[in-house]
Motif scaffolding. Structure first.
Motif, short mmCIF file in Angstrom:
data_model
loop_
_atom_site.label_atom_id
_atom_site.label_comp_id
_atom_site.label_asym_id
_atom_site.label_seq_id
_atom_site.Cartn_x
_atom_site.Cartn_y
_atom_site.Cartn_z
N UNK A 95 0.83 -1.21 0.00
CA UNK A 95 0.00 0.00 0.00
C UNK A 95 0.87 1.26 0.00
N UNK A 96 1.87 1.29 0.86
CA UNK A 96 2.77 2.44 0.94
C UNK A 96 3.48 2.65 -0.39
N UNK A 97 3.97 1.57 -0.97
CA UNK A 97 4.71 1.66 -2.23
C UNK A 97 3.81 2.16 -3.36
N UNK A 98 2.64 1.56 -3.50
CA UNK A 98 1.74 1.97 -4.58
C UNK A 98 1.25 3.40 -4.39
N UNK A 99 0.92 3.76 -3.16
CA UNK A 99 0.49 5.12 -2.87
C UNK A 99 1.61 6.11 -3.20
N UNK A 100 2.83 5.77 -2.83
CA UNK A 100 3.97 6.66 -3.12
C UNK A 100 4.17 6.81 -4.63
N UNK A 101 4.00 5.71 -5.39
CA UNK A 101 4.14 5.80 -6.84
C UNK A 101 3.08 6.70 -7.46
N UNK A 102 1.82 6.55 -7.01
CA UNK A 102 0.76 7.42 -7.52
C UNK A 102 1.05 8.88 -7.19
N UNK A 103 1.49 9.13 -5.97
CA UNK A 103 1.74 10.51 -5.55
C UNK A 103 2.97 11.09 -6.25
N UNK A 104 3.98 10.27 -6.49
CA UNK A 104 5.14 10.74 -7.26
C UNK A 104 4.73 11.15 -8.67
N UNK A 105 3.90 10.33 -9.29
CA UNK A 105 3.40 10.66 -10.62
C UNK A 105 2.68 11.99 -10.62
N UNK A 106 1.79 12.18 -9.64
CA UNK A 106 1.03 13.43 -9.61
C UNK A 106 1.90 14.62 -9.26
N UNK A 107 2.77 14.48 -8.26
CA UNK A 107 3.55 15.62 -7.78
C UNK A 107 4.62 16.07 -8.76
N UNK A 108 5.13 15.16 -9.57
CA UNK A 108 6.21 15.54 -10.47
C UNK A 108 5.77 15.60 -11.93
N UNK A 109 5.19 14.54 -12.44
CA UNK A 109 4.85 14.52 -13.86
C UNK A 109 3.56 15.28 -14.18
N UNK A 110 2.49 14.94 -13.49
CA UNK A 110 1.21 15.59 -13.77
C UNK A 110 1.26 17.08 -13.43
N UNK A 111 1.94 17.42 -12.34
CA UNK A 111 2.05 18.83 -11.95
C UNK A 111 2.76 19.63 -13.05
N UNK A 129 7.78 18.74 -1.55
CA UNK A 129 6.85 19.04 -0.46
C UNK A 129 5.43 18.68 -0.86
N UNK A 130 5.09 18.94 -2.12
CA UNK A 130 3.77 18.59 -2.64
C UNK A 130 3.57 17.08 -2.59
N UNK A 131 4.60 16.33 -2.95
CA UNK A 131 4.57 14.86 -2.88
C UNK A 131 4.33 14.40 -1.44
N UNK A 132 5.09 14.95 -0.49
CA UNK A 132 4.91 14.56 0.91
C UNK A 132 3.53 14.91 1.42
N UNK A 133 3.02 16.05 1.03
CA UNK A 133 1.68 16.49 1.42
C UNK A 133 0.63 15.45 0.99
N UNK A 134 0.67 15.04 -0.27
CA UNK A 134 -0.31 14.07 -0.77
C UNK A 134 -0.06 12.67 -0.23
N UNK A 135 1.20 12.32 -0.02
CA UNK A 135 1.50 11.01 0.54
C UNK A 135 0.92 10.88 1.94
N UNK A 136 1.09 11.89 2.76
CA UNK A 136 0.55 11.85 4.12
C UNK A 136 -0.97 11.85 4.12
N UNK A 137 -1.58 12.57 3.19
CA UNK A 137 -3.03 12.54 3.09
C UNK A 137 -3.53 11.17 2.65
N UNK A 138 -2.81 10.54 1.76
CA UNK A 138 -3.20 9.21 1.31
C UNK A 138 -3.08 8.15 2.39
N UNK A 139 -2.22 8.39 3.35
CA UNK A 139 -2.03 7.44 4.44
C UNK A 139 -3.00 7.67 5.59
#
Length: 148
Positions: A95-111, A129-139
């Motif tokens: 779960x942590x790994x998949x969530x981090x991958x989704x958030x990395x995609x959004x925070x870097x590529x999609x942004x 920071x945007x990645x960490x923000x969404x990662x913590x919200x996803x958790x």
């Protein structure tokens, strides 16, 4: 981005997400929808904080929750939450790994794409920071399930 294009983009983003959710079985949606509702409520609280501190800014007016952030919450965030909870149920590391991958995609590529098409930009956040923000919200559903 013009107002018309932004509306079309928001509608397409939400429709694409909901079409992907239609491939989930009914049982999975019922099982994981309360977790999404919890994340959605947390995001509804965090959005005014983010606007107040100018963590991000949307280019077009009106600068309203319904017009800017809401399509992201009921579109991609809903789909990502439901799919990741279904794929990783019972396996916290996965779960942590998949969530981090989704958030990395959004925070870097999609942004980066959204800045290029002039949808929104980060003001006082950098991409990490945007990645960490969404990662913590996803958790956040995990934290609640641990404590309650």
């Amino acid at each position: 981005m013009s107002m018309k294009n932004k509306w079309l983009f928001n509608i397409a983003m939400v429709l694409f997400s909901w079409v992907s959710i239609s491939f989930l079985d009914r049982r999975s949606i019922k099982r994981f929808f309360p977790a999404f509702i919890f994340v959605f409520l947390i995001n509804c609280i965090d959005v005014p904080v983010g606007k107040k501190f100018r963590w991000w800014s949307f280019y077009n007016k009106p600068h309203s929750f319904i017009y800017n952030e809401f399509p992201f919450l009921i579109g991609p965030m809903l789909a990502v939450a439901l799919w990741s909870l279904k794929w990783t149920y019972g396996n916290f590391k996965k779960f942590i790994t998949l969530n981090a991958l989704f958030q990395l995609f959004f925070a870097f590529l999609a942004k980066t794409l959204f800045v290029k098409i002039k949808l929104f930009k980060l003001v006082r956040f950098n991409a990490f920071q945007f990645f960490l923000y969404f990662l913590l919200q996803g958790l956040s559903p995990v934290w609640i399930s641990i404590y309650f």
